[in-house]
Design a protein around this motif. Structure first.
Motif, PDB file in Angstrom:
ATOM      1  N   ALA A   1       0.946  -1.180  -0.036  1.00  0.00           N
ATOM      2  CA  ALA A   1       0.088  -0.058   0.046  1.00  0.00           C
ATOM      3  C   ALA A   1       0.769   1.391   0.037  1.00  0.00           C
ATOM      4  O   ALA A   1       1.811   1.307   0.600  1.00  0.00           O
ATOM      5  CB  ALA A   1      -0.895  -0.065   1.169  1.00  0.00           C
ATOM      6  N   LEU A   2       0.627   2.164  -0.937  1.00  0.00           N
ATOM      7  CA  LEU A   2       1.113   3.658  -0.734  1.00  0.00           C
ATOM      8  C   LEU A   2       0.602   4.443   0.197  1.00  0.00           C
ATOM      9  O   LEU A   2      -0.570   4.647   0.417  1.00  0.00           O
ATOM     10  CB  LEU A   2       0.894   4.302  -2.121  1.00  0.00           C
ATOM     11  N   ILE A   3       1.287   4.954   1.208  1.00  0.00           N
ATOM     12  CA  ILE A   3       1.089   5.736   2.256  1.00  0.00           C
ATOM     13  C   ILE A   3       1.486   6.899   2.024  1.00  0.00           C
ATOM     14  O   ILE A   3       2.825   7.032   1.983  1.00  0.00           O
ATOM     15  CB  ILE A   3       1.342   5.053   3.646  1.00  0.00           C
ATOM     16  N   ASN A   4       0.668   8.042   2.176  1.00  0.00           N
ATOM     17  CA  ASN A   4       1.067   9.570   2.278  1.00  0.00           C
ATOM     18  C   ASN A   4       1.518   9.766   3.917  1.00  0.00           C
ATOM     19  O   ASN A   4       0.733   9.572   4.606  1.00  0.00           O
ATOM     20  CB  ASN A   4       0.077  10.520   1.819  1.00  0.00           C
ATOM     21  N   CYS A   5       2.660  10.292   3.877  1.00  0.00           N
ATOM     22  CA  CYS A   5       3.305  10.828   5.347  1.00  0.00           C
ATOM     23  C   CYS A   5       3.472  12.502   5.212  1.00  0.00           C
ATOM     24  O   CYS A   5       4.110  12.803   4.138  1.00  0.00           O
ATOM     25  CB  CYS A   5       4.490   9.970   5.520  1.00  0.00           C
ATOM     26  N   TYR A   6       3.053  13.241   6.289  1.00  0.00           N
ATOM     27  CA  TYR A   6       3.462  14.587   6.259  1.00  0.00           C
ATOM     28  C   TYR A   6       4.173  14.815   7.363  1.00  0.00           C
ATOM     29  O   TYR A   6       3.930  14.378   8.528  1.00  0.00           O
ATOM     30  CB  TYR A   6       2.200  15.013   6.180  1.00  0.00           C
ATOM     31  N   VAL A   7       5.094  15.761   6.933  1.00  0.00           N
ATOM     32  CA  VAL A   7       5.708  16.371   8.231  1.00  0.00           C
ATOM     33  C   VAL A   7       5.313  17.776   8.338  1.00  0.00           C
ATOM     34  O   VAL A   7       5.895  18.584   7.336  1.00  0.00           O
ATOM     35  CB  VAL A   7       7.296  16.297   8.193  1.00  0.00           C
ATOM     36  N   MET A   8       4.534  18.143   9.227  1.00  0.00           N
ATOM     37  CA  MET A   8       3.961  19.507   9.320  1.00  0.00           C
ATOM     38  C   MET A   8       4.715  20.426  10.174  1.00  0.00           C
ATOM     39  O   MET A   8       5.518  20.105  10.975  1.00  0.00           O
ATOM     40  CB  MET A   8       2.622  19.434  10.427  1.00  0.00           C
TER      41      MET A   8
ATOM     42  N   GLU B   1       0.972  11.764  10.051  1.00  0.00           N
ATOM     43  CA  GLU B   1       1.224  12.921  10.555  1.00  0.00           C
ATOM     44  C   GLU B   1       2.069  12.961  11.238  1.00  0.00           C
ATOM     45  O   GLU B   1       1.861  12.629  12.440  1.00  0.00           O
ATOM     46  CB  GLU B   1      -0.075  13.832  10.665  1.00  0.00           C
ATOM     47  N   ILE B   2       3.241  13.801  10.907  1.00  0.00           N
ATOM     48  CA  ILE B   2       4.321  14.102  12.132  1.00  0.00           C
ATOM     49  C   ILE B   2       4.600  15.527  12.087  1.00  0.00           C
ATOM     50  O   ILE B   2       4.766  16.371  11.271  1.00  0.00           O
ATOM     51  CB  ILE B   2       5.668  13.315  11.834  1.00  0.00           C
ATOM     52  N   SER B   3       4.444  16.005  13.435  1.00  0.00           N
ATOM     53  CA  SER B   3       4.997  17.421  13.711  1.00  0.00           C
ATOM     54  C   SER B   3       6.534  17.589  13.605  1.00  0.00           C
ATOM     55  O   SER B   3       7.264  16.586  14.313  1.00  0.00           O
ATOM     56  CB  SER B   3       4.290  18.153  14.951  1.00  0.00           C
ATOM     57  N   VAL B   4       7.216  18.530  12.986  1.00  0.00           N
ATOM     58  CA  VAL B   4       8.422  18.637  12.937  1.00  0.00           C
ATOM     59  C   VAL B   4       9.083  18.757  14.311  1.00  0.00           C
ATOM     60  O   VAL B   4      10.191  18.256  14.461  1.00  0.00           O
ATOM     61  CB  VAL B   4       9.023  20.230  12.132  1.00  0.00           C
ATOM     62  N   SER B   5       8.251  19.264  15.476  1.00  0.00           N
ATOM     63  CA  SER B   5       8.759  19.196  16.857  1.00  0.00           C
ATOM     64  C   SER B   5       8.980  17.694  17.341  1.00  0.00           C
ATOM     65  O   SER B   5       9.696  17.508  18.234  1.00  0.00           O
ATOM     66  CB  SER B   5       8.042  20.020  17.553  1.00  0.00           C
ATOM     67  N   GLN B   6       8.413  16.771  16.544  1.00  0.00           N
ATOM     68  CA  GLN B   6       8.508  15.351  17.131  1.00  0.00           C
ATOM     69  C   GLN B   6       9.636  14.794  16.645  1.00  0.00           C
ATOM     70  O   GLN B   6      10.191  13.713  17.058  1.00  0.00           O
ATOM     71  CB  GLN B   6       7.509  14.390  16.465  1.00  0.00           C
ATOM     72  N   LEU B   7      10.633  15.175  15.713  1.00  0.00           N
ATOM     73  CA  LEU B   7      11.679  14.648  15.417  1.00  0.00           C
ATOM     74  C   LEU B   7      12.919  15.074  16.311  1.00  0.00           C
ATOM     75  O   LEU B   7      12.819  16.020  16.800  1.00  0.00           O
ATOM     76  CB  LEU B   7      11.917  15.207  13.828  1.00  0.00           C
TER      77      LEU B   7
END
Length: 80
Positions: free
Chosen positions: A29-36, A74-80
């Protein structure tokens, strides 16, 4: 989820979300991932600096099946 997860190199910048869109493949499956939380001007610099951290976080969230209601990550840039 116990499956092979592949994070595809590169990104698209999605202005409406102020996010990097990175695609992954898991279980076919193709999954879209976003770094917000990233502005367009800094997008390339942020991606290059955090690419491996982003890939690790995406893999972790897919393994934990931590998808939003649209089946995306969805990932917040602060989670990295």
């Amino acid at each position: 989820m116990n499956q092979h997860i592949q994070v595809i190199d590169g990104f698209d910048y999605i202005e409406e979300k102020s996010a990097l869109k990175i695609q992954s493949i898991a279980g076919g499956a193709l999954i879209n991932c976003y770094v917000m939380g990233i502005n367009c001007v800094d997008s390339e610099k942020v991606y290059q600096a955090l690419q491996f951290d982003i890939e690790e976080k995406i893999t972790e969230l897919i393994e934990n099946e931590d998808f939003n209601s649209q089946g995306e990550i969805e990932i917040s840039v602060s989670q990295l």
